[in-house]
Design an enzyme around this catalytic site. Structure first.
Site, PDB file in Angstrom:
ATOM      1  N   GLU A 122       0.850  -1.178   0.000  1.00  0.00           N
ATOM      2  CA  GLU A 122       0.000   0.000   0.000  1.00  0.00           C
ATOM      3  C   GLU A 122       0.894   1.240   0.000  1.00  0.00           C
ATOM      4  O   GLU A 122       1.880   1.271   0.743  1.00  0.00           O
ATOM      5  CB  GLU A 122      -0.903   0.042   1.236  1.00  0.00           C
ATOM      6  CG  GLU A 122      -1.947   1.157   1.121  1.00  0.00           C
ATOM      7  CD  GLU A 122      -2.887   1.255   2.329  1.00  0.00           C
ATOM      8  OE1 GLU A 122      -2.729   0.480   3.283  1.00  0.00           O
ATOM      9  OE2 GLU A 122      -3.761   2.113   2.281  1.00  0.00           O
ATOM     10  N   ALA A 255       1.775  -0.134  10.884  1.00  0.00           N
ATOM     11  CA  ALA A 255       1.415  -1.504  10.533  1.00  0.00           C
ATOM     12  C   ALA A 255       0.556  -1.509   9.280  1.00  0.00           C
ATOM     13  O   ALA A 255       0.042  -0.478   8.868  1.00  0.00           O
ATOM     14  CB  ALA A 255       0.644  -2.158  11.677  1.00  0.00           C
ATOM     15  N   MET A 256       0.392  -2.718   8.710  1.00  0.00           N
ATOM     16  CA  MET A 256      -0.302  -2.850   7.431  1.00  0.00           C
ATOM     17  C   MET A 256      -1.213  -4.071   7.426  1.00  0.00           C
ATOM     18  O   MET A 256      -0.806  -5.166   7.839  1.00  0.00           O
ATOM     19  CB  MET A 256       0.755  -2.936   6.311  1.00  0.00           C
ATOM     20  CG  MET A 256       0.190  -3.161   4.932  1.00  0.00           C
ATOM     21  SD  MET A 256      -0.849  -1.759   4.410  1.00  0.00           S
ATOM     22  CE  MET A 256      -1.953  -2.620   3.293  1.00  0.00           C
ATOM     23  N   GLU A 257      -2.422  -3.877   6.895  1.00  0.00           N
ATOM     24  CA  GLU A 257      -3.503  -4.853   7.023  1.00  0.00           C
ATOM     25  C   GLU A 257      -3.563  -5.908   5.921  1.00  0.00           C
ATOM     26  O   GLU A 257      -4.653  -6.455   5.668  1.00  0.00           O
ATOM     27  CB  GLU A 257      -4.837  -4.094   7.040  1.00  0.00           C
ATOM     28  CG  GLU A 257      -5.246  -3.440   5.692  1.00  0.00           C
ATOM     29  CD  GLU A 257      -4.868  -1.980   5.548  1.00  0.00           C
ATOM     30  OE1 GLU A 257      -3.912  -1.540   6.205  1.00  0.00           O
ATOM     31  OE2 GLU A 257      -5.526  -1.266   4.760  1.00  0.00           O
ATOM     32  N   HIS A 290      -6.868  -2.092  14.967  1.00  0.00           N
ATOM     33  CA  HIS A 290      -7.055  -1.327  13.730  1.00  0.00           C
ATOM     34  C   HIS A 290      -6.797  -2.204  12.501  1.00  0.00           C
ATOM     35  O   HIS A 290      -7.641  -2.293  11.601  1.00  0.00           O
ATOM     36  CB  HIS A 290      -6.123  -0.115  13.746  1.00  0.00           C
ATOM     37  CG  HIS A 290      -6.193   0.722  12.510  1.00  0.00           C
ATOM     38  ND1 HIS A 290      -6.949   1.873  12.427  1.00  0.00           N
ATOM     39  CD2 HIS A 290      -5.609   0.578  11.292  1.00  0.00           C
ATOM     40  CE1 HIS A 290      -6.829   2.388  11.224  1.00  0.00           C
ATOM     41  NE2 HIS A 290      -6.008   1.635  10.502  1.00  0.00           N
ATOM     42  N   GLU A 291      -5.649  -2.840  12.468  1.00  0.00           N
ATOM     43  CA  GLU A 291      -5.324  -3.644  11.277  1.00  0.00           C
ATOM     44  C   GLU A 291      -6.266  -4.834  11.157  1.00  0.00           C
ATOM     45  O   GLU A 291      -6.685  -5.207  10.059  1.00  0.00           O
ATOM     46  CB  GLU A 291      -3.858  -4.099  11.296  1.00  0.00           C
ATOM     47  CG  GLU A 291      -2.820  -2.984  11.471  1.00  0.00           C
ATOM     48  CD  GLU A 291      -2.990  -1.787  10.555  1.00  0.00           C
ATOM     49  OE1 GLU A 291      -3.615  -1.919   9.485  1.00  0.00           O
ATOM     50  OE2 GLU A 291      -2.522  -0.684  10.920  1.00  0.00           O
ATOM     51  N   HIS A 294      -9.567  -3.814   9.668  1.00  0.00           N
ATOM     52  CA  HIS A 294      -9.511  -3.600   8.216  1.00  0.00           C
ATOM     53  C   HIS A 294      -9.957  -4.844   7.445  1.00  0.00           C
ATOM     54  O   HIS A 294     -10.302  -4.744   6.274  1.00  0.00           O
ATOM     55  CB  HIS A 294      -8.090  -3.247   7.776  1.00  0.00           C
ATOM     56  CG  HIS A 294      -7.773  -1.782   7.764  1.00  0.00           C
ATOM     57  ND1 HIS A 294      -8.616  -0.820   7.243  1.00  0.00           N
ATOM     58  CD2 HIS A 294      -6.668  -1.108   8.196  1.00  0.00           C
ATOM     59  CE1 HIS A 294      -8.047   0.376   7.350  1.00  0.00           C
ATOM     60  NE2 HIS A 294      -6.870   0.234   7.918  1.00  0.00           N
TER      61      HIS A 294
HETATM   62  N1  BES Z   1      -3.161   0.933   5.785  1.00  0.00           N
HETATM   63  C1  BES Z   1      -2.407   1.572   6.786  1.00  0.00           C
HETATM   64  C2  BES Z   1      -0.929   1.445   6.585  1.00  0.00           C
HETATM   65  C3  BES Z   1      -0.352   2.295   5.497  1.00  0.00           C
HETATM   66  C4  BES Z   1      -0.270   3.637   5.616  1.00  0.00           C
HETATM   67  C5  BES Z   1       0.154   1.745   4.360  1.00  0.00           C
HETATM   68  C6  BES Z   1       0.301   4.408   4.603  1.00  0.00           C
HETATM   69  C7  BES Z   1       0.701   2.511   3.359  1.00  0.00           C
HETATM   70  C8  BES Z   1       0.787   3.853   3.487  1.00  0.00           C
HETATM   71  C9  BES Z   1      -2.725   1.018   8.176  1.00  0.00           C
HETATM   72  O1  BES Z   1      -3.970   0.450   8.292  1.00  0.00           O
HETATM   73  C10 BES Z   1      -2.677   2.159   9.127  1.00  0.00           C
HETATM   74  O2  BES Z   1      -3.507   3.022   9.025  1.00  0.00           O
HETATM   75  N2  BES Z   1      -1.705   2.189  10.032  1.00  0.00           N
HETATM   76  C11 BES Z   1      -1.483   3.261  10.944  1.00  0.00           C
HETATM   77  C12 BES Z   1      -1.849   2.917  12.344  1.00  0.00           C
HETATM   78  C13 BES Z   1      -3.288   2.989  12.685  1.00  0.00           C
HETATM   79  C14 BES Z   1      -3.520   2.563  14.134  1.00  0.00           C
HETATM   80  C15 BES Z   1      -3.904   4.338  12.455  1.00  0.00           C
HETATM   81  C16 BES Z   1      -0.004   3.542  10.897  1.00  0.00           C
HETATM   82  O3  BES Z   1       0.719   2.760  10.319  1.00  0.00           O
HETATM   83  O4  BES Z   1       0.416   4.548  11.452  1.00  0.00           O
HETATM   84 ZN    ZN Z   2      -5.565   1.770   8.547  1.00  0.00          ZN
END
Ligand code: BES
Ligand code: ZN
Length: 849
Positions: A122, A255-257, A290-291, A294
């Site tokens: 992502e 982190a990534m889902e 959170h993840e 998703h």
């Molecule tokens: N999908 C995102 C991770 C992501 C962010 C991938 C930007 C690629 C580019 C993930 O679900 C996410 O939002 N992670 C947050 C933490 C969350 C608790 C808000 C993060 O990584 O900070």
């Molecule tokens: Zn997210």
């Protein structure tokens, strides 16, 4: 914006893909310098598209071969991808490419971290793995084969065949390429299991580097709680046989889902009492949730295009906040979220980077994973829920999952389910998605013959590209208190829809004190003339915990601004109100700690700007310090009592009650250390058996100017623990001192400093950017240092560099000298040859304001 940097993509230009994908087979022959990726992809023409242009994204790939329906083809290749004549009928594409994960320092696509292979796709990283239509509205079933000698090889979905040197995975759920993941390495697992509501057994694993297996239990428990909660509250079950979480040291985000294979920054998974603070534990619980959440809001229902990012992120942040409120304290979660929203999102809305929750254009989508998309996106959902009510919200969500399962959806789809559930016209509400900027709501009140009237006036300042704004729907939760402090009107929701609007309350026997914007019912700035006596009254009596805290915060802000602007002394009444709060044993200690915490230096700078003044970061720091000294002096005895009363006996537990007690004790410690030369902090440091107590003591020692020995001891004790060492770096970079820039420069010379690890870079430079007095020191040393390092980092890691550019987003606040120095730095960055598109877009937007 001037487009120095690359193509601008517009929401209005959305067109469906020319070809859809039914099946993807990938084979990875892993090698650090030359990984071979073979793809076999079933394409078919999209009946909803008139185009038959066959285009596949691909970046930094070496194409070895390409075949359509068994016949070799010679595609035309550019920096962005390839085109090739293709049949107007279903066909099979086969290609082989070569990539070099060991040389991938951007940490996007397939890369290596400590000998382990991992991916981050992502938003648009899959195109660095193979040629593919790398857009979220192309969803397909993936089958993956991994070949290597490494013991653990993981991908999405359920495990298939495996044997010496290979492992196969099959994910039955169609997904966009951004949810693809692969991990291979010498990993160990902390296992667990979960039985779903319908009786399906799911294998759970947290995979980590050998040596870290003792730090996985908390993440595993958090995962199980999340799975249960999503079943109970949203009726959502997990849908595969296995759920894997992997911890990676080098990771740009938290982190990534990825479907069935979440990949985490190790800082967001690994936890132990000795090495993690209460705040770390809470964050880990929230991010695991959170993840995991998703899986439905993001994966089963994904986004049509990246403009719809808030569809998954805003909703999932909203869901994880609900989860945390249920697991811990709802008021404390709400208050800390508002502090965070104001500190990051209002700040963004106030400057050159302001953009709508659903942006209308971007150059690099990675630059739009912002506080606005996430946190304001979650606030918008909270408002919607308040407006339609809890029951209708639940029904609308059921309809959303039923109607859009398997879809790549839009904000229009999302709002339609609310319209269909409630019959409500949401066209005005939709402005929250398209208009940037934080609405200001001015409120005036009148009292006549038992009738109390509140008159609201809303306006939103101009933001880049949006000079004029229309009035929005603003849900304002209000309660009224009588003169003796009793509630005479319980919380009621006012719906502000016009630029100016009045609401009356009748049949009152005495003029009430209003409690407005209860629970922070809308992300707006409430502008209300009020006396400090009234604020102290609300702090003492309000039944709404948010407004109670907010009254104390308004009081503190007012007192600090008078000290700043008029040279006033620390206010006795304010100190009295704090003493009363400290003495109230019915209050949650975490709440008391929040009341004792003053607005940040950045908040005060913004408050000065709002009042038409130019902030002086050094003076703000001094005044805030003077206030803290005054608090320490005036409250010494009650603080000491609070410190003693909130020592938590027995072994460390990260639960909310114990953490709340520690929060208050450590807040008291920070203040008390201003007067005792650090004696109490040294005693706590010496006996601490957990990181919360140890780090708070170290921080208090630094504040007392007595931290040198403890800093050395801490380093000696923790030099081999990378996550704890991040705290050591961070604390020093955040410590305000006139020579903060020199301290930071010295930290970069420490043997453990490295630019290649985003956590370490952020520990130093992220913390320094928050150190207002240090970063904005009149010498300009802070700006130059930051500029130098951003330029260096950009060559390795554009994403992390671009995110850190936001340190400069408030530059127009400051005096001409500072603005000149910052402008020089920004120009120096943007003129770098070969600067990344990510950083160029950010600096361009910041400069153009
Ligand atoms: N999908 C995102 C991770 C992501 C962010 C991938 C930007 C690629 C580019 C993930 O679900 C996410 O939002 N992670 C947050 C933490 C969350 C608790 C808000 C993060 O990584 O900070
Ligand atoms: Zn997210």
């Amino acid at each position: 914006m001037k487009d120095l940097t690359g193509k601008t993509i517009y929401l209005k230009d959305y067109a469906p893909p020319a070809y859809l994908v039914d099946e993807v087979h990938l084979t990875f022959a892993l090698a650090p310098e030359a990984t071979r990726v073979k793809s076999r992809i079933r394409f078919r023409p999209n009946p909803d598209s008139a185009s038959r242009d066959f285009f596949l994204h691909g970046e930094e790939l070496t194409l070895i071969s390409a075949v359509i329906d068994g016949a070799p083809v010679t595609p035309k290749i550019t920096e962005e991808g390839l085109t090739c004549p293709a049949p107007d009928a279903p066909f099979t594409w086969e290609a082989e490419v070569e990539i070099a994960p060991a040389r991938n320092t951007a940490l996007e696509g397939l890369y290596m971290s400590n000998g382990m292979y991992c991916t981050q796709c992502e938003a648009e990283g899959f195109r660095k793995i193979t040629y593919y239509p790398d857009r979220p509205d192309v969803m397909s079933v993936f089958t993956v084969r991994i070949e290597s000698d490494l013991p653990v090889m993981l991908s999405n979905g359920n495990p298939g065949d495996s044997g010496p040197g290979f492992a196969e995975w099959h994910d039955p759920w169609p997904k966009p390429a951004y949810l693809f993941a692969l991990v291979a390495g010498e990993l160990v697992n902390h296992p667990g299991s979960f039985t779903t509501n319908s009786g399906k057994d799911v294998e759970l694993n947290v995979w980590v580097r050998p040596g870290d297996e003792g730090k996985c239990a908390f993440a595993m428990e958090s995962l199980k709680k999340s799975m249960k909660w999503d079943e109970e509250v949203y009726g959502r079950e997990y849908d595969l046989d296995i759920f894997n979480i992997v911890a990676v040291d080098d990771f740009n985000m938290g982190a990534m889902e990825n479907k069935g294979l979440n990949i985490f920054n190790s800082a967001a998974v690994l936890a132990s009492p000795e090495t993690s603070t209460d705040a770390n534990f809470e964050r880990i619980e929230a991010i695991i949730a959170h993840e995991y959440f998703h899986n439905w809001t993001g994966n089963r229902i994904t986004c049509r295009d990246w403009f719809q990012l808030c569809l998954k992120e805003g909703l999932t942040v909203f869901r994880d906040a609900q989860f945390t409120a249920d697991m811990r304290s709802e008021p404390v979660k709400r208050i800390t979220d508002v502090i965070d929203l104001r500190g990051r999102q209002f700040r963004e809305d106030n400057g050159p980077l302001a953009h709508p929750v659903r942006p209308e254009s971007f150059v690099e989508i990675n630059n739009f994973y912002t506080a606005t998309v996430y946190e304001k996106g979650a606030e918008v959902i909270g408002m919607l829920k308040r407006l339609v009510g809890d029951e209708a919200y639940a029904k609308a969500l059921d309809l959303y999952f039923e109607r859009h399962d398997g879809d790549a959806a839009t904000i229009e789809d999302w709002l339609q389910v609310f319209k269909d559930t409630t019959g409500r016209d949401l066209s005005q509400f939709k402005l929250w998605y398209s208009q940037a900027g934080t609405p200001r709501v001015a409120v005036e009140e009148t009292w006549e013959d038992g009738t109390f009237t509140l008159t609201f006036r809303q306006s939103t300042p101009p933001t880049p590209g949006q000079p004029d704004k229309a009035p929005r729907v603003i849900p304002i939760a209000v309660g009224l208190l009588g003169p003796n402090g009793d509630e005479v009107q319980e919380t009621t929701l006012l719906e502000l829809t016009q630029a100016e609007q009045s609401f009356t309350f009748t049949g009152l026997s005495a003029r009430p004190v209003p409690s407005i914007l209860r629970g922070f019912s809308a992300p707006v700035i409430l502008d209300r003339q009020s006396s400090n006596a009234e604020r102290a009254f609300l702090l003492a009596h309000d039944t709404d915990p948010f407004c109670k805290w907010e009254a104390g915060r308004a009081l503190a802000r007012d007192v600090l601004l008078r000290m700043l602007n008029d040279g006033a002394a620390p206010d006795r009444d304010f100190l009295g109100a704090l003493a009363a709060t400290l003495a109230d044993e019915s209050l949650d200690p975490a709440f008391v700690a929040l009341v004792l915490a003053l607005p940040s230096e950045d908040d005060l700078a913004q408050a000065q700007v709002d009042a038409g003044r130019v902030p002086d970061p050094q003076r703000i720091h001094e005044v805030r310090e003077a206030m803290l000294d005054a608090m320490a002096e005036a409250l010494e005895a009650p603080l000491r009592r609070a410190y003693d009363a909130h020592q938590v006996p027995g072994p460390y537990s990260p639960d909310a009650d114990a953490a709340a007690a520690r929060a208050l004790a450590n807040t008291a410690l920070m203040l008390l250390s201003r007067r005792d030369g650090g004696a109490l902090a040294q005693a706590q440091y010496d006996r601490a058996d957990n990181m919360t107590q140890q780090l708070a003591a170290l921080s208090a020692l630094l504040t007392a100017g007595a931290g040198d020995d403890a800093l050395r001891a801490f380093e000696a004790q923790w030099k081999d623990d990378r996550l704890v060492m991040d705290k050591w770096f961070s604390l020093q970079a955040a410590h305000a001192a006139p020579d903060a820039a020199a301290t930071v420069a010295r930290l970069t010379e420490h043997p453990a400093f490295t630019m290649k690890n985003p956590n370490r870079f952020r520990a130093v430079f992220g913390a320094f950017a928050m150190n207002q007095a240090g970063f904005h020191h009149a010498s300009g040393d802070g700006y130059r240092l930051m500029g130098d390092w951003l330029i260096r980092l950009d060559r390795l890691n554009p994403q992390t560099t671009a995110r850190m550019c936001s340190a400069f987003q408030t530059w127009r606040r400051y005096d001409a000298d500072r603005q000149d120095m910052i402008r020089d730095t920004l120009r120096r960055i943007i003129s770098v040859d070969g600067l990344s598109r990510d950083t160029a877009e950010m600096i361009g937007r910041i400069l153009d304001a």
